[in-house]
Design a protein around this motif. Structure first.
Motif, PDB file in Angstrom:
ATOM      1  N   LEU A  27       0.878  -1.162   0.000  1.00 56.24           N
ATOM      2  CA  LEU A  27       0.000   0.000   0.000  1.00 56.24           C
ATOM      3  C   LEU A  27       0.918   1.215   0.000  1.00 56.24           C
ATOM      4  N   ARG A  28       0.910   1.961  -1.094  1.00 50.97           N
ATOM      5  CA  ARG A  28       1.768   3.144  -1.199  1.00 50.97           C
ATOM      6  C   ARG A  28       1.170   4.253  -0.337  1.00 50.97           C
ATOM      7  N   LEU A  29       1.959   4.735   0.598  1.00 53.35           N
ATOM      8  CA  LEU A  29       1.509   5.775   1.513  1.00 53.35           C
ATOM      9  C   LEU A  29       1.823   7.134   0.897  1.00 53.35           C
ATOM     10  N   ALA A  66      10.765  -1.507   9.116  1.00 53.31           N
ATOM     11  CA  ALA A  66      10.262  -1.625  10.489  1.00 53.31           C
ATOM     12  C   ALA A  66       9.015  -2.491  10.432  1.00 53.31           C
ATOM     13  N   SER A  67       8.573  -2.938  11.580  1.00 53.43           N
ATOM     14  CA  SER A  67       7.327  -3.697  11.617  1.00 53.43           C
ATOM     15  C   SER A  67       6.477  -3.191  12.774  1.00 53.43           C
ATOM     16  N   THR A 101       7.334   5.735   1.350  1.00 50.66           N
ATOM     17  CA  THR A 101       7.024   4.799   2.426  1.00 50.66           C
ATOM     18  C   THR A 101       5.885   3.898   1.975  1.00 50.66           C
ATOM     19  N   GLY A 102       6.037   2.607   2.241  1.00 53.23           N
ATOM     20  CA  GLY A 102       5.003   1.655   1.855  1.00 53.23           C
ATOM     21  C   GLY A 102       4.691   0.680   2.976  1.00 53.23           C
ATOM     22  N   LEU A 103       3.441   0.291   3.050  1.00 56.25           N
ATOM     23  CA  LEU A 103       2.990  -0.718   4.002  1.00 56.25           C
ATOM     24  C   LEU A 103       2.852  -2.033   3.236  1.00 56.25           C
ATOM     25  N   HIS A 104       3.581  -3.043   3.672  1.00 52.85           N
ATOM     26  CA  HIS A 104       3.566  -4.348   3.010  1.00 52.85           C
ATOM     27  C   HIS A 104       2.414  -5.176   3.584  1.00 52.85           C
ATOM     28  N   TRP A 105       1.468  -5.536   2.735  1.00 52.84           N
ATOM     29  CA  TRP A 105       0.272  -6.240   3.185  1.00 52.84           C
ATOM     30  C   TRP A 105       0.567  -7.611   3.790  1.00 52.84           C
TER      31      TRP A 105
END
Length: 137
Positions: A27-29, A66-67, A101-105
């Motif tokens: 998810l591209r932030l 990071a997680s 910054t991206g959120l990895h699903w």
């Protein structure tokens, strides 16, 4: 709990539903029209230095990773807590205002790959330093 970002009108790419090509899993932030105190966010710094600033960042392959824990809620249904990765790399911006910054699903992918979610809204809220809620309605 504090809302830290909202994206309206989710496209197929964010939901990993591309009919052609390879889904990124991310998810591209981006700005997505989100404002803080009436001002647009600077997507190149906002997520890394504000939303996810308290996470334990580590350098891997030229980017920071990071997680955090994310409660996933879709249409009011609680789907559980997922430990998801966040990546940040300033050079992705490339002078073109691209996302950094991206959120990895990750393991949540199977829950968000739904055609009925296209056009819905995603709200990201912060519960604590490393605990968040993703709510798709």
């Amino acid at each position: 709990m504090t809302v830290v970002w909202r994206k309206n009108n989710l496209p197929t790419g964010d939901l990993q539903l591309l009919s052609q090509g390879h889904s990124s899993g991310v998810l591209r932030l981006t700005q997505a029209g989100y404002t803080v105190n009436g001002s647009s966010i600077d997507q190149t710094e906002y997520f890394r230095n504000f939303v996810f600033s308290q996470l334990a960042w580590r350098s891997i392959d030229g980017k920071e990773m990071a997680s955090a824990q994310f409660n996933l809620r879709i249409e009011g249904q609680e789907l559980g807590i997922f430990n998801l990765e966040i990546s940040h790399k300033p050079s992705w911006e490339s002078g073109q205002n691209n996302y950094t910054t991206g959120l990895h699903w990750g393991t949540a992918t199977k829950h968000i790959q739904r055609n009925d979610l296209v056009g819905k809204s995603l709200t990201l809220s912060k519960i604590s330093g490393d605990h968040f809620i993703i709510d798709i309605t």
